[in-house]
Write a protein that holds these residues in place. Structure first.
Motif, PDB file in Angstrom:
ATOM      1  N   GLY A 115       0.814  -1.212   0.000  1.00  0.00           N
ATOM      2  CA  GLY A 115       0.000   0.000   0.000  1.00  0.00           C
ATOM      3  C   GLY A 115       0.843   1.255   0.000  1.00  0.00           C
ATOM      4  O   GLY A 115       0.565   2.212  -0.730  1.00  0.00           O
ATOM      5  N   TYR A 116       1.917   1.253   0.821  1.00  0.00           N
ATOM      6  CA  TYR A 116       2.808   2.418   0.855  1.00  0.00           C
ATOM      7  C   TYR A 116       3.527   2.588  -0.483  1.00  0.00           C
ATOM      8  O   TYR A 116       3.651   3.701  -0.997  1.00  0.00           O
ATOM      9  N   ALA A 117       3.987   1.478  -1.056  1.00  0.00           N
ATOM     10  CA  ALA A 117       4.691   1.547  -2.343  1.00  0.00           C
ATOM     11  C   ALA A 117       3.761   2.072  -3.434  1.00  0.00           C
ATOM     12  O   ALA A 117       4.152   2.926  -4.241  1.00  0.00           O
ATOM     13  N   GLU A 118       2.517   1.598  -3.457  1.00  0.00           N
ATOM     14  CA  GLU A 118       1.573   2.087  -4.468  1.00  0.00           C
ATOM     15  C   GLU A 118       1.242   3.559  -4.240  1.00  0.00           C
ATOM     16  O   GLU A 118       1.114   4.323  -5.200  1.00  0.00           O
ATOM     17  N   TYR A 119       1.126   3.952  -2.988  1.00  0.00           N
ATOM     18  CA  TYR A 119       0.866   5.362  -2.683  1.00  0.00           C
ATOM     19  C   TYR A 119       2.008   6.234  -3.210  1.00  0.00           C
ATOM     20  O   TYR A 119       1.783   7.257  -3.844  1.00  0.00           O
ATOM     21  N   ARG A 120       3.252   5.815  -2.945  1.00  0.00           N
ATOM     22  CA  ARG A 120       4.411   6.591  -3.398  1.00  0.00           C
ATOM     23  C   ARG A 120       4.500   6.636  -4.922  1.00  0.00           C
ATOM     24  O   ARG A 120       4.846   7.659  -5.500  1.00  0.00           O
ATOM     25  N   ILE A 121       4.187   5.531  -5.572  1.00  0.00           N
ATOM     26  CA  ILE A 121       4.277   5.475  -7.028  1.00  0.00           C
ATOM     27  C   ILE A 121       3.224   6.360  -7.681  1.00  0.00           C
ATOM     28  O   ILE A 121       3.463   6.962  -8.726  1.00  0.00           O
ATOM     29  N   LEU A 122       2.042   6.468  -7.070  1.00  0.00           N
ATOM     30  CA  LEU A 122       0.984   7.275  -7.647  1.00  0.00           C
ATOM     31  C   LEU A 122       1.146   8.762  -7.350  1.00  0.00           C
ATOM     32  O   LEU A 122       0.400   9.578  -7.880  1.00  0.00           O
TER      33      LEU A 122
END
Length: 195
Positions: A115-122
């Motif tokens: 979730g954190y990785a997807e948040y950062r990528i978006l």
């Protein structure tokens, strides 16, 4: 110094895997339903919570295209998935099932990281180019590449191409509108520093 917005280097890979990860989380919740209601005294609210989270996680990839604020909805669902797995961990540990509880704890940590990785990528990602080199975004911070590590750097057709001396090639999609004259200025700046 030049600074412009790009599509995060890992975004396409992560976005392709996103439906699969939501589906796997949904299946995990539905498998937990089996373990929760087979106990001697099943906790029906936990069973219902696992069923709802399982079905929501499986249905989310099919509804992604209809959601206007996709990044926010995805982050909220990931937080709910991680929180539910951590709650399930406590539930199974309290019912003397340490293997299931530990597995859910590790899965909850994994989903929190995803979730954190997807948040950062978006989030918007920026490339900074100056006299010292090129600063690229990574998942947790930035990576600085010096000019002596580069063979060539070219900005053409909304694509920034980085040709490294170690035979690696990186192409980044530029999201900002850059005029042809600005692109020509940048390319001349790049060629001065790479030759």
């Amino acid at each position: 110094m030049y600074k412009f917005r790009i599509l995060h280097p890992n975004a396409m890979t992560r976005l392709r895997l996103q439906p699969v990860m939501h589906g796997m989380a949904g299946l995990l919740f539905l498998f937990n339903v089996i373990g929760a209601y087979k106990l001697e005294n099943p906790n029906w609210p936990i069973v219902v919570l696992f069923v709802i989270m399982g079905l929501a996680s499986i249905a989310f990839p099919f509804m992604m295209r209809r959601i206007r604020k996709f990044g926010e909805a995805n982050s909220i669902l990931r937080m709910l998935q991680a929180f539910t797995l951590m709650s399930g961990c406590l539930y199974f540990l309290s019912h003397l099932q340490p293997i299931v509880g530990t597995t859910l704890f590790l899965a909850g940590l994994g989903l929190a990281y995803i979730g954190y990785a997807e948040y950062r990528i978006l989030q918007p990602a920026f490339v900074r180019i100056d006299e010292n080199g090129i600063t690229l975004p990574t998942l947790f911070s930035t990576r600085h590449v010096r000019w002596n590590e580069m063979n060539n750097v070219v900005l053409r057709n909304d694509l920034l191409t980085l040709d490294f001396r170690n035979n690696k090639l990186l192409q980044l999609e530029v999201l900002d509108d850059i005029s042809p004259s600005q692109a020509a200025d940048m390319n001349s700046f790049f060629s001065q520093h790479t030759s």
